[in-house]
Write a protein that holds these residues in place. Sequence first.
Motif, mmCIF file in Angstrom:
data_model
loop_
_atom_site.group_PDB
_atom_site.id
_atom_site.type_symbol
_atom_site.label_atom_id
_atom_site.label_comp_id
_atom_site.label_asym_id
_atom_site.label_seq_id
_atom_site.Cartn_x
_atom_site.Cartn_y
_atom_site.Cartn_z
ATOM 1 N N SER A 73 18.282 -0.954 12.620
ATOM 2 C CA SER A 73 16.855 -0.636 12.636
ATOM 3 C C SER A 73 16.260 -0.877 14.018
ATOM 4 O O SER A 73 15.516 -0.039 14.545
ATOM 5 N N TRP A 97 11.342 13.819 13.301
ATOM 6 C CA TRP A 97 11.175 12.419 13.704
ATOM 7 C C TRP A 97 10.429 12.275 15.031
ATOM 8 O O TRP A 97 9.656 11.333 15.223
ATOM 9 N N ASP A 108 6.453 11.944 15.291
ATOM 10 C CA ASP A 108 5.764 10.735 14.843
ATOM 11 C C ASP A 108 5.311 9.940 16.060
ATOM 12 O O ASP A 108 6.126 9.429 16.832
ATOM 13 N N ASN A 116 3.400 7.223 15.869
ATOM 14 C CA ASN A 116 3.074 5.859 15.455
ATOM 15 C C ASN A 116 3.935 4.858 16.219
ATOM 16 O O ASN A 116 5.158 4.966 16.251
ATOM 17 N N LYS A 119 6.609 0.720 12.897
ATOM 18 C CA LYS A 119 7.782 1.237 12.193
ATOM 19 C C LYS A 119 7.399 2.513 11.450
ATOM 20 O O LYS A 119 6.495 2.498 10.611
ATOM 21 N N PRO A 120 8.062 3.634 11.713
ATOM 22 C CA PRO A 120 7.733 4.873 10.984
ATOM 23 C C PRO A 120 8.154 4.774 9.527
ATOM 24 O O PRO A 120 9.054 4.013 9.169
ATOM 25 N N ASP A 121 7.527 5.560 8.685
ATOM 26 C CA ASP A 121 7.815 5.519 7.248
ATOM 27 C C ASP A 121 9.245 5.950 6.938
ATOM 28 O O ASP A 121 9.827 5.522 5.940
ATOM 29 N N TRP A 122 9.795 6.807 7.784
ATOM 30 C CA TRP A 122 11.129 7.335 7.511
ATOM 31 C C TRP A 122 12.247 6.413 8.001
ATOM 32 O O TRP A 122 13.431 6.711 7.821
ATOM 33 N N GLN A 157 15.149 5.311 5.548
ATOM 34 C CA GLN A 157 16.065 6.403 5.227
ATOM 35 C C GLN A 157 17.035 6.651 6.373
ATOM 36 O O GLN A 157 18.239 6.850 6.165
#
Length: 832
Positions: free
Chosen positions: A418, A502, A505, A507, A510-513, A516
């Motif tokens: 991560s 991806w 994004d 942001n 931490k991205p929402d994806w 996954q």
Amino acid sequence: MIYPARDKQRADRLTDRLIRLLMVVIERLMQPFIRVSFHRPLPALAKTEGQYCYALGNKSLTDRILLSRITRQYGLPWSEQGSETVSKDARLIALHMNHYGLKGLAEHRVSPRLTRMMAHLLEHPEQDIKLVPVTIFWGRSPGQERHWLNRFSDQRGWLHQSIKRLGAIIFHGRHTLVHFAEPVSLRALIATSPESTLINQHVRKTARLLRVHFRQTRISVTGPELPDRKQLIRQLIRSPRIQSAVQSAVKEQGFSSQKAQQKAEKYADEIVANVSYSTVKLFDILLSWLWNRLYQGVNIHNIEQVQESAKNNTLVYVPCHRSHMDYLLLSYALYNQGLTPPHVAAGINLNLPIVGALLRRGGAFFIRRSFRDNPLYAAVFSEYLFMLLNKGYATEYFIEGGRSRTGRTLVPKPGMLSMTIQGYLRNPHRHIQLIPVYIGYEKVVEGRTYLGELRGKEKKGESIIGLIRSLKTLKEHFGKVNLAFGQPIDLKQTLDTTIPHWNNDQNEGKPDWLPQAVQTLSQQVAVGINSTATLNAANLTALGLLTAPSFTLEESSLNQFIQLCQTLHNRLQYSGHAPINTQTSEQLIAEAEKLQLITRLNHHYGDLLQLNEQQALLMTWYRNNILHLFALPSLIAFCFNQNSQQSRTQLHELLQVLYPLIAKELFLPWDKAGMHQHVDNLLQQLIEQGVLTDNGEQLARVDPYQDKGVLLTLLARPIQPSLERGYLMIALLRHHGSGSFTTESLEAECQILAQRLSILHGLNAPEYFHKPLFKQLSELLLEQGYLWLEDGHLHFSQALETFSVQCRPLFDPALRHSIRQLASQPKARPLP
């Protein structure tokens, strides 16, 4: 009478002789200080194929002398004549011609010899010259980063450069590394721009390609310059993200600003590595001695693709974790293969007095086991990992977290992956590739420790006393070690495939994806590690003997079983990347005996090979190293266990139901379509080996009492424990009814019953009732739709009943009866 032309020729000849004499003298003086190794095999340069010209990065007398010596020693062409094409001194060019004055670098220009060669080739299109780029490393030190202000005051005069090179030869000459690239045709380079007739354009293009090559080669071998540790810590603490985390600690935890800053500095000092090239060289010497004492050889597979990837990418090595030797072995192997040793994430438990300092100077940075509840520590560590990746340092970490006590690849922990993805998102221009690495031991150094833990003893922490006690292992021999590098995993390609948008994004958090993407990447890494597993004496003999009744086989039967496994593996090569094994079954058995992993019982009618209780327990660890390689062959054989014949269609339908049960647990590489294709290939091999027959309509097993029939029975057993666990969970759910269990209670109940089942029907080994395996099973049943959660409880429909009916005929009736009896027991309390 005066003859000026004749006098000039005589002077030139005298000058040439003096230069050659000087070079001979310098070569003789250099010789005691130099030992050369090669980054890759020398190219095959045939003198009949045309004229070759070697290209060096810079004009250097010592580089030229060493190159001349290598060409003579290894029979490489060194053109002394070339009057028809280019002048004879064009056997060697230097890309850059540096002219130094008293105050430093005065001029930096492209070699005029390259210009003359291009002009000649433009005039004579029928001829060709092949450039062979050569990079010479006098030692492997990447150098130290300097403050940007100091770069302007750096005066690199010829005297400074000469003294620096003399020091490099004396202190690092015995670690000289030479890289020969494949020849490049100048005629082919000219042909790529046929419309251009200007010499300078072709020269600039060639020089640009050579510059890129030399830079990439240097980065792959030495890595980026090393930072000053204190300066790096200060830079780390001043970063906006850590300062933001410091302010959050002040607000949320009530620290003063000064105390929060001190904590951040303390965490950085605890984490950050302090790489020293002299320490790396010391480790190289010590580890060379250690491996010669412990092992009979270290075999390295598929290193070529890693050497190629290192030129253009930042590499992250993600090996399996089977032993403390993994840290040292991988760095040692990479260094000796001409690659940069990585910065290694090591557990904080290894930060012992003296040992920790040495490891830190060898490239280790230390990480706590868990820091979920410490956001300031997490911010410091995440920022440090980002700095390593962003500056291009090779990095290594173990995605399994700790060493595998079961011998199989454990479920990857998401933390480091991560942080790697998040670091990449901050600089998507930095190309990052993950390199899966499989490390296979014939005999693991921690064997006695693992044996105790498999019997239920608690894991002991590392200590200096424990390290001293472990020195007695130096008296033993541990066979061979295999390091196999998997296919590089490109991080950008993985994100493009998994999360197509991806990069849209914006942001900063931490991205929402992210979960996954981490899950997909974890699966790819685990599959990549398993796909390069290697066969050896320990795991093949373990695979055969652990399937036999009483762990005993006739030597001839074990020979046949090993030969069958080798044939299946070597011809199909698993998913295409697993190294083949060329040893004979007799050699493998002899090696296992020598390592005292198996016992021979002499008998008049033929020797027997067996495992005693202690050996059998430990050999489950070695068998699990390669269980995934034979999962599908074993599953096919298992389908013929109780049903002696069936059609291909029936078999494929049954395998489609069973395959997900083992694919998730063993990280198998095939999707359903790929699985069916691989099954067809396996069936063809099993028919050729005579363990199955095909009459065109039905596949059938041979008589189970014949030799070939016994082989199929043995082949069916390795996968049986995995299927038993699944059948046990389903039986438990069906007996107690839908909604009777939460996920946690089901996993705990299965673990208790599996422990009892292992005692009743097999080896009492904790790997059989390892709790994470039941967690994977429950997740799989949820993913496949057999189960669903409602109000925190697990529910199922008729689909699970149908699944149970399909699986029931495959198991031995006695085993089915035992599982039904166990499932009907009252619920027990979880194991402590």
